[in-house]
Design a protein around this motif. Structure first.
Motif, PDB file in Angstrom:
ATOM      1  N   ARG A  10    -120.407  17.292 -17.777  1.00  0.00           N
ATOM      2  CA  ARG A  10    -119.679  17.864 -16.632  1.00  0.00           C
ATOM      3  C   ARG A  10    -118.876  19.093 -17.047  1.00  0.00           C
ATOM      4  N   VAL A  11    -118.224  18.988 -18.219  1.00  0.00           N
ATOM      5  CA  VAL A  11    -117.453  20.139 -18.718  1.00  0.00           C
ATOM      6  C   VAL A  11    -118.391  21.299 -19.031  1.00  0.00           C
ATOM      7  N   ILE A  12    -119.525  20.990 -19.644  1.00  0.00           N
ATOM      8  CA  ILE A  12    -120.501  22.024 -20.005  1.00  0.00           C
ATOM      9  C   ILE A  12    -120.976  22.772 -18.757  1.00  0.00           C
ATOM     10  N   ARG A  13    -121.283  22.039 -17.706  1.00  0.00           N
ATOM     11  CA  ARG A  13    -121.766  22.680 -16.485  1.00  0.00           C
ATOM     12  C   ARG A  13    -120.655  23.442 -15.760  1.00  0.00           C
ATOM     13  N   SER A  14    -119.450  22.871 -15.774  1.00  0.00           N
ATOM     14  CA  SER A  14    -118.361  23.536 -15.071  1.00  0.00           C
ATOM     15  C   SER A  14    -117.991  24.866 -15.716  1.00  0.00           C
ATOM     16  N   PHE A  15    -118.151  24.963 -17.031  1.00  0.00           N
ATOM     17  CA  PHE A  15    -117.857  26.206 -17.734  1.00  0.00           C
ATOM     18  C   PHE A  15    -119.109  27.053 -17.979  1.00  0.00           C
ATOM     19  N   GLN A  16    -120.226  26.642 -17.368  1.00  0.00           N
ATOM     20  CA  GLN A  16    -121.490  27.387 -17.455  1.00  0.00           C
ATOM     21  C   GLN A  16    -121.898  27.650 -18.911  1.00  0.00           C
ATOM     22  N   ARG A  17    -121.861  26.581 -19.697  1.00  0.00           N
ATOM     23  CA  ARG A  17    -122.207  26.682 -21.114  1.00  0.00           C
ATOM     24  C   ARG A  17    -123.536  25.988 -21.413  1.00  0.00           C
TER      25      ARG A  17
END
Length: 575
Positions: free
Chosen positions: A203-210
């Motif tokens: 979720r963090v990866i997607r939210s920060f577009q990483r």
């Protein structure tokens, strides 16, 4: 490798039977070329059909007996190796369960997962191969050499050339692969770590577009593992063709020199055929050993990694003679407690003293990094104090059996942790014998009944691993219900109300006051509204106890507490 093989001891009888069966199989296999030689020399050459039939029937019986021995040995070796793997997995898992955070950090979670699964599987496969080959291959090789010399000593001189060449070929290939297999297991750890971080933080990866960055990280780890795997298997792939080349040239040499001996009437055709079979059996034995050696480097690397886990000594151990409490009230006393993490330059907690009384609610508040979580971790002995003492029911926790100590505690961690299964199963995790009424009552006190009733199957609703299909507040309330159903003497809530709205927080605290009126309750919180009604509030600042008392007393005497109240009041006004 020897150390880890000790876990085969429960299967000693199976191992003995495997050895006996393989010994019999080897003898019968070595006897078959001799029978074939007699059929050719005494039956085929002389046209003696009855002799051929008689010896042929005997050969069939010997072959069937050999097959039975082989199948029985295979079944027993599979059972023993699978049982060996089960024992090692259980030992490693049980040992890891004794680890504290320091021990987990030594190896890393991803590495521990690989060592408990992939590494043990590698050793298990090697044990299966070892049980089937350790008698058969040497016996076949030695027996083949003896029978070859017995058949024709002059022709056996070819073996003096063949065996050293075979040995050099195997050594040249396997010698280069040992270090590479060890490095390959390290790359498996690295790949597992990257994958686990990605799945955990998706979720963090997607939210920060990483996503692209994570894909790049995974590709790098995957390519490194692939490259070293290709290198290893390229080296190992050269072994079998090399052995076949040596075997074929050896057979050609035997036929060449054997044909001359037959032409000179110094050898019979049947004897030459038997000799070729004996040499083939010798080569086959060497190939079996090489196949086992193919697994040795990786199994050695895996065994070494498993032993590294088993060699780690937990820093927190039970005393040789635990002290049992004479009273069981749940009173907790901190006496001049200081704590410092290994390798740290300064103390996390310094000279902390206070008492948690049964029937009272004590709250701990302070800024980020003040040492709140570290302080409560000392009570269930997740860490040991550097100086001072923590007493539970008048006994130093270091003198108590860890199971007895933690049986007294209902712990709700800062991060709510749930397990795959039903809601009822997760609540019952605190007490597996809890009745349905106790589970429902704990959920009611934890303010979880309302959202559970909206679930498709109520308490029997299946939740995903980690409670991914629940909100943060729902997970916290189930974690609280799990602690309540245990009915311990001491309750520890580590910032367990942070995801609750103010209304639910207030209702939960009122319910807890009525439910836990005789228990010792310790609440760690960030919000003043959560701790305002506590019987005593402990204020921490940079590991120091800077205030202790009720809300009114601290508002009059503790500047740091006053600052916390003012800052949060301002935020509420702005909101």
């Amino acid at each position: 490798m020897r150390r880890i093989l000790r876990f085969l001891r429960p299967y000693r009888q199976s191992v003995i039977w495997i050895l006996v069966l393989l010994f019999l199989q080897s003898l019968t296999t070595l006897y078959l070329p001799e029978l074939m030689s007699k059929i050719v020399d005494n039956g085929v050459v002389k046209g003696n059909i009855p002799y051929i039939i008689h010896v042929g029937e005997f050969m069939m019986a010997v072959t069937v007996f050999s097959v039975v021995c082989s199948v029985a040995a295979g079944l027993l070796s599979s059972k023993a190796s699978a049982g060996f793997g089960k024992i090692v997995r259980r030992k490693v898992f049980a040992h890891v369960e004794t680890f504290m955070l320091k021990e987990f950090d030594t190896l890393g979670t991803s590495s521990l997962i690989v060592r408990t699964t992939n590494d043990i599987m590698q050793v298990q496969q090697f044990v299966n191969m070892l049980l089937r080959m350790m008698v058969m291959a040497p016996l076949m090789a030695l027996g083949g050499i003896i029978m070859a010399i017995y058949t024709d000593a002059r022709l056996s001189l070819i073996l003096l050339v063949i065996m050293p060449v075979l040995g050099l070929a195997i050594y040249a290939v396997l010698g280069r692969s040992v270090g590479l297999f060890r490095a390959m297991q390290g790359k498996v750890d690295q790949l597992n770590r990257v994958l686990r971080e990605h799945l955990t933080g998706v979720r963090v990866i997607r939210s920060f577009q990483r996503v692209r960055y994570e894909v790049h990280r995974f590709n790098e780890a995957n390519i490194e593992l692939t490259d070293i795997s290709i290198h290893v298997y390229q080296i190992m792939a050269a072994l079998m063709p090399l052995l076949m080349l040596i075997i074929n040239f050896s057979t050609l040499a035997i036929i060449w020199f054997g044909g001359k001996l037959i032409n000179d009437n110094a050898m019979q055709v049947g004897s030459l055929m038997a000799f070729i079979q004996y040499v083939t059996q010798i080569m086959f034995s060497v190939m079996m050993v090489s196949a086992m050696f193919f697994m040795v480097p990786r199994a050695q690397a895996s065994a070494r990694r498993i032993n590294e886990v088993l060699d780690i000594e937990p820093t927190i151990l039970d005393p040789a003679v635990p002290t049992l409490p004479t009273q069981s009230t749940g009173e907790v006393v901190f006496e001049d407690v200081s704590f410092q993490y290994p390798g740290a330059e300064s103390m996390v907690l310094s000279h902390i003293s206070f008492t948690l009384h049964p029937g009272q609610i004590t709250a701990v508040i302070g800024g980020t990094g003040a040492g709140k979580t570290t302080l409560i971790n000392l009570i269930p002995r997740f860490d040991d104090v550097t100086h001072g003492r923590v007493l539970v029911d008048g006994i130093d926790v270091r003198d108590m059996d860890q199971h007895v100590l933690r049986q007294k505690i209902g712990f709700v961690p800062q991060k709510a942790v749930l397990f795959s299964g039903t809601i009822a199963d997760n609540i019952r995790y605190g007490d597996e014998d809890a009745s349905d009424w106790a589970v429902e009552h704990a959920a009611d006190v934890a303010q979880a009944t309302e959202f559970i009733a909206e679930m498709p199957q109520g308490f029997d609703t299946i939740i995903s691993q980690g409670g991914a299909d629940l909100s943060g507040g729902q997970k916290q309330r189930l974690s609280i219900a799990r602690a309540l159903v245990r009915k311990p003497e001491i309750y520890i809530f580590d910032d367990s109300f942070s995801a609750l709205d103010f209304k639910t927080d207030a209702k939960l605290r009122r319910a807890l006051q009525n439910e836990l009126d005789t228990s010792t309750v310790l609440i760690v919180a960030q919000r003043v509204s959560t701790v305002i009604d506590a019987d005593q509030i402990i204020v921490l600042d940079e590991g120091q106890l800077v205030g202790i008392g009720t809300h009114r007393e601290l508002m009059a005497t503790c500047p740091i507490y006053q600052d916390i109240v003012r800052s949060q009041h301002a935020e509420e006004v702005i909101a």
